[in-house]
Design a protein around this motif. Structure first.
Motif, PDB file in Angstrom:
ATOM      1  N   HIS A 146       0.881  -1.162   0.000  1.00  0.00           N
ATOM      2  CA  HIS A 146       0.000   0.000   0.000  1.00  0.00           C
ATOM      3  C   HIS A 146       0.921   1.214   0.000  1.00  0.00           C
ATOM      4  N   HIS A 147       0.452   2.297  -0.629  1.00  0.00           N
ATOM      5  CA  HIS A 147       1.330   3.450  -0.808  1.00  0.00           C
ATOM      6  C   HIS A 147       0.524   4.697  -1.107  1.00  0.00           C
ATOM      7  N   CYS A 148       1.203   5.823  -0.985  1.00  0.00           N
ATOM      8  CA  CYS A 148       0.624   7.097  -1.388  1.00  0.00           C
ATOM      9  C   CYS A 148       0.702   7.171  -2.907  1.00  0.00           C
ATOM     10  N   HIS A 149      -0.379   7.608  -3.537  1.00  0.00           N
ATOM     11  CA  HIS A 149      -0.422   7.672  -4.992  1.00  0.00           C
ATOM     12  C   HIS A 149       0.154   8.967  -5.549  1.00  0.00           C
ATOM     13  N   LEU A 150       0.703   9.829  -4.698  1.00  0.00           N
ATOM     14  CA  LEU A 150       1.467  10.972  -5.197  1.00  0.00           C
ATOM     15  C   LEU A 150       2.854  10.439  -5.548  1.00  0.00           C
ATOM     16  N   LEU A 151       3.242  10.567  -6.780  1.00  0.00           N
ATOM     17  CA  LEU A 151       4.473   9.939  -7.258  1.00  0.00           C
ATOM     18  C   LEU A 151       5.695  10.333  -6.425  1.00  0.00           C
ATOM     19  N   GLU A 152       5.789  11.605  -6.060  1.00  0.00           N
ATOM     20  CA  GLU A 152       6.942  12.050  -5.270  1.00  0.00           C
ATOM     21  C   GLU A 152       6.984  11.349  -3.908  1.00  0.00           C
ATOM     22  N   HIS A 153       5.813  11.135  -3.301  1.00  0.00           N
ATOM     23  CA  HIS A 153       5.760  10.480  -1.995  1.00  0.00           C
ATOM     24  C   HIS A 153       6.038   8.988  -2.137  1.00  0.00           C
ATOM     25  N   GLU A 154       5.486   8.381  -3.175  1.00  0.00           N
ATOM     26  CA  GLU A 154       5.734   6.960  -3.416  1.00  0.00           C
ATOM     27  C   GLU A 154       7.227   6.723  -3.636  1.00  0.00           C
ATOM     28  N   ASP A 155       7.844   7.553  -4.476  1.00  0.00           N
ATOM     29  CA  ASP A 155       9.280   7.408  -4.753  1.00  0.00           C
ATOM     30  C   ASP A 155      10.123   7.693  -3.526  1.00  0.00           C
ATOM     31  N   ASP A 156       9.609   8.499  -2.610  1.00  0.00           N
ATOM     32  CA  ASP A 156      10.350   8.868  -1.409  1.00  0.00           C
ATOM     33  C   ASP A 156      10.168   7.874  -0.264  1.00  0.00           C
ATOM     34  N   GLY A 157       9.349   6.837  -0.479  1.00  0.00           N
ATOM     35  CA  GLY A 157       9.260   5.789   0.534  1.00  0.00           C
ATOM     36  C   GLY A 157       7.948   5.663   1.269  1.00  0.00           C
ATOM     37  N   LEU A 158       6.930   6.449   0.893  1.00  0.00           N
ATOM     38  CA  LEU A 158       5.647   6.339   1.596  1.00  0.00           C
ATOM     39  C   LEU A 158       4.875   5.148   1.015  1.00  0.00           C
ATOM     40  N   MET A 159       5.451   3.969   1.260  1.00  0.00           N
ATOM     41  CA  MET A 159       4.850   2.712   0.829  1.00  0.00           C
ATOM     42  C   MET A 159       5.396   1.594   1.713  1.00  0.00           C
ATOM     43  N   ARG A 160       4.580   0.567   1.920  1.00  0.00           N
ATOM     44  CA  ARG A 160       4.988  -0.554   2.766  1.00  0.00           C
ATOM     45  C   ARG A 160       4.357  -1.846   2.259  1.00  0.00           C
ATOM     46  N   PRO A 161       5.081  -2.942   2.426  1.00  0.00           N
ATOM     47  CA  PRO A 161       4.484  -4.241   2.103  1.00  0.00           C
ATOM     48  C   PRO A 161       3.579  -4.722   3.229  1.00  0.00           C
ATOM     49  N   TRP A 162       2.617  -5.557   2.857  1.00  0.00           N
ATOM     50  CA  TRP A 162       1.770  -6.271   3.818  1.00  0.00           C
ATOM     51  C   TRP A 162       1.587  -7.663   3.247  1.00  0.00           C
ATOM     52  N   THR A 163       1.369  -8.624   4.111  1.00  0.00           N
ATOM     53  CA  THR A 163       1.404 -10.021   3.686  1.00  0.00           C
ATOM     54  C   THR A 163       0.164 -10.778   4.140  1.00  0.00           C
ATOM     55  N   ILE A 164      -0.430 -11.517   3.195  1.00  0.00           N
ATOM     56  CA  ILE A 164      -1.532 -12.413   3.532  1.00  0.00           C
ATOM     57  C   ILE A 164      -0.930 -13.765   3.875  1.00  0.00           C
ATOM     58  N   VAL A 165      -1.305 -14.286   5.029  1.00  0.00           N
ATOM     59  CA  VAL A 165      -0.825 -15.596   5.484  1.00  0.00           C
ATOM     60  C   VAL A 165      -2.006 -16.553   5.559  1.00  0.00           C
ATOM     61  N   GLY A 166      -1.705 -17.838   5.737  1.00  0.00           N
ATOM     62  CA  GLY A 166      -2.759 -18.841   5.836  1.00  0.00           C
ATOM     63  C   GLY A 166      -3.686 -18.582   7.002  1.00  0.00           C
ATOM     64  N   ARG A 167      -4.822 -19.213   6.958  1.00  0.00           N
ATOM     65  CA  ARG A 167      -5.819 -19.029   8.024  1.00  0.00           C
ATOM     66  C   ARG A 167      -5.266 -19.421   9.391  1.00  0.00           C
ATOM     67  N   ASP A 168      -4.248 -20.280   9.392  1.00  0.00           N
ATOM     68  CA  ASP A 168      -3.622 -20.688  10.648  1.00  0.00           C
ATOM     69  C   ASP A 168      -2.548 -19.699  11.102  1.00  0.00           C
ATOM     70  N   GLY A 169      -2.336 -18.635  10.295  1.00  0.00           N
ATOM     71  CA  GLY A 169      -1.334 -17.629  10.643  1.00  0.00           C
ATOM     72  C   GLY A 169       0.064 -17.994  10.206  1.00  0.00           C
ATOM     73  N   ASP A 170       0.223 -19.082   9.432  1.00  0.00           N
ATOM     74  CA  ASP A 170       1.544 -19.533   8.985  1.00  0.00           C
ATOM     75  C   ASP A 170       2.185 -18.470   8.101  1.00  0.00           C
ATOM     76  N   HIS A 171       3.376 -18.016   8.462  1.00  0.00           N
ATOM     77  CA  HIS A 171       4.109 -17.000   7.711  1.00  0.00           C
ATOM     78  C   HIS A 171       5.111 -17.623   6.761  1.00  0.00           C
ATOM     79  N   HIS A 172       5.215 -18.926   6.716  1.00  0.00           N
ATOM     80  CA  HIS A 172       6.272 -19.575   5.937  1.00  0.00           C
ATOM     81  C   HIS A 172       5.774 -19.964   4.563  1.00  0.00           C
ATOM     82  N   ASP A 173       6.650 -19.777   3.588  1.00  0.00           N
ATOM     83  CA  ASP A 173       6.351 -20.149   2.217  1.00  0.00           C
ATOM     84  C   ASP A 173       6.321 -21.656   2.101  1.00  0.00           C
TER      85      ASP A 173
END
Length: 183
Positions: A146-173
């Protein structure tokens, strides 16, 4: 959204974009996200993969919140010292704008000195092949941004990853098809 000094890099939660995901959402769950904007400008916030609804916006005392948030960050991010957002509200929640009511969005305007709340229902990544492209479906864990859609802000780092995990909460691939990353 966090910016220690005016005209400096903006981040989410004072964490650089390239740091690993810290937000793990269980597949199929529903969540309410709060974008706290202590800045003097609005930010169009875009969430990849999902559509959401705007719940409301609420004014806050951003100067006091930013001061206490800085103390929390520079004090070692101890959970017990994290500022409680409810202590900074300066007015009641404001309903969504008419064009946002009961409609699904992938981008929301987060006005200055406000908390913008969105609800995301059923985090389910596309697991089947997409557009008949072999092995294009996601595997869990699946990471998006998810990120800011202002290009200058997006390029400057106003973005972060988020992760969907299994229903059991497993974080492992599970070791299938390219590490399970979305986009």
């Amino acid at each position: 959204m966090y910016q220690h000094e005016l005209y400096r890099t903006m981040t989410f939660n004072a964490v650089p974009y390239m740091e690993p995901s810290q937000d793990f959402i269980k597949e199929g769950s529903t969540e309410i996200w709060e974008y706290i904007n202590p800045n003097h400008d609005a930010h169009p916030m875009h969430v990849h993969l999902v559509n959401f609804q705007v719940l409301n916006r609420q004014p806050i005392d951003t100067a006091a919140y930013q001061k206490d948030y800085d103390k929390w960050i520079y004090g070692g991010r101890k959970p017990k010292d994290h500022p409680v957002l409810a202590n900074y509200f300066t007015g009641p929640p404001i309903p969504p704008n008419p064009d946002e009511t009961l409609s699904y969005k992938d981008t929301v305007k987060a006005p200055a000195q406000m908390v913008t709340r969105i609800i995301i229902q059923e985090f389910i990544p596309p697991k089947r092949d997409i557009a008949s492209i072999p092995n294009s479906g996601a595997e869990l864990p699946a990471t998006y941004i998810h990120h800011c859609h202002l290009l200058e802000h997006e390029d400057d780092g106003l973005m972060r990853p988020w992760t969907i995990v299994g229903r059991d909460g497993d974080h492992h691939d599970s070791g299938h098809r390219g590490g399970g990353h979305g986009h």
